[in-house]
Design a protein around this motif. Structure first.
Motif, mmCIF file in Angstrom:
data_model
loop_
_atom_site.group_PDB
_atom_site.id
_atom_site.type_symbol
_atom_site.label_atom_id
_atom_site.label_comp_id
_atom_site.label_asym_id
_atom_site.label_seq_id
_atom_site.Cartn_x
_atom_site.Cartn_y
_atom_site.Cartn_z
ATOM 1 N N ALA A 158 0.817 -1.214 0.000
ATOM 2 C CA ALA A 158 0.000 0.000 0.000
ATOM 3 C C ALA A 158 0.847 1.260 0.000
ATOM 4 O O ALA A 158 0.310 2.367 -0.070
ATOM 5 N N SER A 159 2.162 1.116 0.088
ATOM 6 C CA SER A 159 3.042 2.284 0.085
ATOM 7 C C SER A 159 3.145 2.865 -1.320
ATOM 8 O O SER A 159 2.866 2.195 -2.314
ATOM 9 N N THR A 160 3.569 4.105 -1.395
ATOM 10 C CA THR A 160 3.815 4.746 -2.690
ATOM 11 C C THR A 160 5.048 4.111 -3.317
ATOM 12 O O THR A 160 6.133 4.139 -2.735
ATOM 13 N N ARG A 161 4.878 3.541 -4.512
ATOM 14 C CA ARG A 161 5.974 2.815 -5.169
ATOM 15 C C ARG A 161 6.051 3.200 -6.642
ATOM 16 O O ARG A 161 5.027 3.274 -7.322
ATOM 17 N N LEU A 162 7.238 3.428 -7.125
ATOM 18 C CA LEU A 162 7.452 3.798 -8.520
ATOM 19 C C LEU A 162 8.489 2.879 -9.159
ATOM 20 O O LEU A 162 9.383 2.372 -8.480
ATOM 21 N N PHE A 163 8.347 2.688 -10.464
ATOM 22 C CA PHE A 163 9.379 2.010 -11.252
ATOM 23 C C PHE A 163 10.070 3.090 -12.071
ATOM 24 O O PHE A 163 9.454 3.756 -12.895
ATOM 25 N N VAL A 164 11.367 3.284 -11.831
ATOM 26 C CA VAL A 164 12.117 4.407 -12.391
ATOM 27 C C VAL A 164 13.240 3.892 -13.284
ATOM 28 O O VAL A 164 13.942 2.937 -12.927
ATOM 29 N N VAL A 177 9.298 7.228 -15.489
ATOM 30 C CA VAL A 177 8.756 7.029 -14.148
ATOM 31 C C VAL A 177 7.339 6.474 -14.271
ATOM 32 O O VAL A 177 6.500 7.062 -14.941
ATOM 33 N N LYS A 178 7.086 5.333 -13.630
ATOM 34 C CA LYS A 178 5.764 4.718 -13.685
ATOM 35 C C LYS A 178 5.309 4.317 -12.293
ATOM 36 O O LYS A 178 6.090 3.786 -11.502
ATOM 37 N N ASP A 179 4.033 4.546 -12.027
ATOM 38 C CA ASP A 179 3.436 4.111 -10.772
ATOM 39 C C ASP A 179 3.250 2.594 -10.826
ATOM 40 O O ASP A 179 2.753 2.056 -11.822
#
Length: 428
Positions: A90-96, A255-257
């Motif tokens: 549930a945390s804010t996570r990004l693929f960078v 950057v992708k959620d």
């Protein structure tokens, strides 16, 4: 007729799942009851151990194991497990994805347009990634950027924490009472011989993965901080003639959620790859860590001399990268970069997979779990409780590494391919 020697040899190959560079050992392993000295289990004689490389081009079998460990490490930081609470999902996570800048036009497959050279290149064409004009391509800049890419990433992580704190109206020191930023990062070589950095970036609460980030730290806020940090980072170097050479990230910052829906991944290969869910994203990222430079016959083999470079069977572009690293490595001003030591890696001298301390588990812990499982199996077989205090004694000597003949290597390769194929079939 299969001789006993062949059967013993084949059993060794199968024990390491077809490893192409096995270590042959002789000695013993014992598990003893720590208090009484009672022998619980033992193994002695000749055994084989896997080489443990991460590079698929060197040993596909060991690379598979490394990728499996990398999957657990990366996936645990996205979805929980291995000591990480499931609440991280549930945390804010990004693929960078951070890329290298351009050092000159290269042959590519831009889609509906022809390459800059005016021709259309099919997928896999040997020209892809090589300079359109090798005489004007900035090989010196490319190698020096590669050598400093690890420092660039380090400065990016510092700048990211500053940008996130600023977005919340906090100082960096004060932000520690509200949030923590963690990551797992892998490096992947592009066709042009320079690395991309792919990372899972996660925002947690102040105590780490067991707490939630502040409500204002949304994926959009974190994504803006990533872009701000990437554009602000610089490392100052110099060319051989003393001219200043500022180094930074390329203009492309992807950057992708991370969600459980489809996300498109741009890996620079123009292959339309797509990843679905945390589990498949972890597998996709983990595979990067097993890839090499893309230059044939470099792998783990360090360059020893100019004659060695002359005899390499590599593309002209990769040869130029290696030659430039070798030449720069001979200059006193670049002694700290140890470019000759890393010429076989085209100047890149960083780790292929790194993570922040609180992101998830470690390779050491994953391997310790396997050893503990094997030890518990020995205790169960001996009829002892799992919490028995055990002393493990290892006494081994190396007999040899690899195979004695090309025929043995070819047969071991076939055995390994069969084992890997059967494993993939079961997985599917």
């Amino acid at each position: 007729m299969r001789t006993p020697a062949y059967k013993e040899w084949r059993a060794g190959v199968e024990s390491v799942k077809g490893c192409l560079q096995p270590v042959r050992l002789i000695g013993k392993w014992e598990a003893q009851h720590a208090a009484t000295g009672q022998l619980i289990a033992s193994r002695s004689g000749r055994v084989w151990a896997s080489c443990g490389t991460r590079r698929a081009a060197v040993c596909p079998t060991c690379a598979d194991r490394y990728a499996a460990d990398a999957w657990h490490l990366i996936h645990a930081g996205m979805a929980g497990g291995k000591g990480i609470p499931a609440t991280v999902a549930a945390s804010t996570r990004l693929f960078v994805t951070l890329t290298a800048p351009s050092f000159g036009p290269v042959h590519n497959r831009p889609g509906k347009r022809p390459c800059g050279c005016g021709r259309w290149h099919p997928d896999g064409h040997p020209l892809l990634g090589s300079p359109i004009d090798p005489d004007t391509y900035d090989y010196t800049g490319a190698v020096l950027w590669q050598a400093h890419s690890g420092q660039l990433w380090h400065r990016f992580t510092i700048a990211l924490r500053r940008a996130v704190a600023a977005a919340g109206g906090l100082t960096v020191r004060a932000s520690g009472a509200h949030l923590r930023i963690s990551y797992a990062k892998v490096a992947e070589y592009q066709r042009r011989g320079l690395v991309h950095f792919h990372a899972v970036v996660r925002a947690d609460g102040p105590s780490g993965p067991d707490s939630s980030p502040p409500v204002w730290l949304t994926p959009d806020v974190l994504a803006d901080a990533v872009r701000t940090a990437a554009s602000s980072v610089r490392v100052d170097s110099a060319r051989p003639d003393g001219t200043a050479l500022p180094l930074g990230w390329g203009a492309q910052v992807d950057v992708k959620d991370i969600t459980t829906t489809d996300i498109d991944i741009n890996d620079g290969d123009d292959d339309g790859d797509q990843v679905v869910s945390d589990a498949r994203l972890a597998g996709y990222v983990a595979k990067y860590a097993t890839k090499g430079t893309g230059a044939t016959e470099t792998g783990d083999r360090r360059i020893r001399s100019q004659m060695h470079i002359n005899q390499l069977r590599v593309s002209a572009h990769h040869r130029a990268m290696i030659q430039t690293a070798w030449n720069l490595g001979g200059l006193d001003q670049y002694a700290d970069l140890k470019l000759r030591h890393w010429a076989h890696m085209l100047g890149f001298r960083g780790h292929f997979l790194t993570k922040s301390r609180i992101y998830s588990t470690t390779f050491k812990n994953l391997r310790a779990e396997r050893r503990a499982h094997q030890l518990q199996a020995a205790l169960t077989e001996a009829g002892l409780p799992e919490d028995t205090d055990v002393l493990v004694v290892n006494d081994w000597q190396i007999l040899g590494i690899g195979y004695d003949t090309r025929e043995q290597l070819e047969l071991a390769t076939a055995i390994g391919d069969r084992i890997r194929s059967a494993r993939q079939t079961r997985k599917d």
